[in-house]
Write a protein that holds these residues in place. Structure first.
Motif, PDB file in Angstrom:
ATOM      1  N   ALA A 276      27.933  32.959  -7.656  1.00 47.08           N
ATOM      2  CA  ALA A 276      29.022  32.171  -8.242  1.00 47.08           C
ATOM      3  C   ALA A 276      28.973  30.727  -7.744  1.00 47.08           C
ATOM      4  O   ALA A 276      29.124  29.782  -8.524  1.00 47.08           O
ATOM      5  N   GLN A 277      28.733  30.563  -6.452  1.00 49.66           N
ATOM      6  CA  GLN A 277      28.655  29.210  -5.900  1.00 49.66           C
ATOM      7  C   GLN A 277      27.445  28.459  -6.445  1.00 49.66           C
ATOM      8  O   GLN A 277      27.551  27.278  -6.815  1.00 49.66           O
TER       9      GLN A 277
ATOM     10  N   TRP B 292      30.138  37.513 -11.272  1.00 52.16           N
ATOM     11  CA  TRP B 292      30.503  38.871 -11.684  1.00 52.16           C
ATOM     12  C   TRP B 292      29.278  39.613 -12.213  1.00 52.16           C
ATOM     13  O   TRP B 292      29.076  40.793 -11.889  1.00 52.16           O
TER      14      TRP B 292
ATOM     15  N   VAL C  15      33.730  26.315 -12.854  1.00 51.47           N
ATOM     16  CA  VAL C  15      34.572  27.412 -12.364  1.00 51.47           C
ATOM     17  C   VAL C  15      34.344  28.682 -13.181  1.00 51.47           C
ATOM     18  O   VAL C  15      34.069  29.762 -12.625  1.00 51.47           O
TER      19      VAL C  15
ATOM     20  N   THR D 189      29.440  36.327  -4.628  1.00 53.98           N
ATOM     21  CA  THR D 189      29.943  35.054  -4.105  1.00 53.98           C
ATOM     22  C   THR D 189      28.856  33.992  -4.090  1.00 53.98           C
ATOM     23  O   THR D 189      29.073  32.841  -4.508  1.00 53.98           O
TER      24      THR D 189
ATOM     25  N   ALA E 172      32.125  31.927 -12.045  1.00 54.70           N
ATOM     26  CA  ALA E 172      32.784  33.230 -11.951  1.00 54.70           C
ATOM     27  C   ALA E 172      32.053  34.288 -12.777  1.00 54.70           C
ATOM     28  O   ALA E 172      31.842  35.414 -12.317  1.00 54.70           O
TER      29      ALA E 172
END
Length: 200
Positions: free
Chosen positions: A155-156, A50, A42, A152, A46
């Motif tokens: 991040a995934q 970013w 997580v 996104t 993130a």
């Protein structure tokens, strides 16, 4: 009569965190690995998202800062149709345009204009300061969309990579524990069968 309270799903899932005679050291290690994998997936996802979004936004902003618009005119009438095989037809065609740079130098290049526009028609072009036309920079909405989508996706992917590493490590521990159980059963199994046979 004493009744045993029902076992909930949560208590079953968290059995490695509670003291019990069946818990082994490898079970505790596995529980910490799973927790660390979730937290790192997580947080790492993130942070990676970013960073990627920030890089995309900075790159697009830098490009916007290095191009500027200029008022140009068509040197000749624009073709009425796009040449065959020119790709996606957005209703515009390539034509030669001329403009004057802020330093007074005159430049000529090709740009996309409306089909059939007469010579002398005003056209807004984007240049990179070297006398060449470039694509118009992305709008604020397009920049935001690219930034969000990139962040996104990264991040995934980042979270999935961290989780995959934790899963591989956990799988290794599970295989090791199964091998230990097999070795222990080979040692205890014959004795247990002898005891069971003696009772019969």
């Amino acid at each position: 009569m004493h009744r045993t309270p029902p076992t909930t799903v949560t208590s079953v899932r968290l059995w490695r965190w509670r003291r019990n005679p069946l818990r082994r050291h490898s079970d505790i290690v596995e529980a910490w690995i799973v927790l660390a994998a979730w937290v790192l997936a997580v947080l790492g996802g993130a942070v990676a998202g970013w960073a990627a979004a920030h890089a995309v936004e900075s790159g697009l902003s830098a490009r916007r800062a290095h191009v500027h618009s200029a008022s140009a005119v068509l040197t000749d009438a624009a073709p009425r149709t796009s040449p065959a095989g020119s790709g996606y037809d957005d209703g515009r065609v390539w034509a030669t345009v001329r403009w004057t740079a802020p330093d007074g130098s005159v430049h000529t290049d090709r740009a996309k204009v409306l089909a059939g526009a007469p010579a002398g028609s005003p056209v807004t072009v984007w240049t990179d300061g070297t006398g060449r036309t470039v694509h118009a920079p992305d709008s604020t909405g397009e920049v935001m969309l690219q930034t969000v989508l990139t962040g996104t996706l990264v991040a995934q992917l980042g979270g999935a990579m961290v989780w995959s590493g934790g899963w591989l490590l956990r799988t290794t521990l599970v295989r090791r524990r199964l091998a230990e159980w097999d070795a222990e059963w080979r040692r205890v199994g014959p004795e247990w069968r002898n005891l069971s046979g003696g009772r019969g």
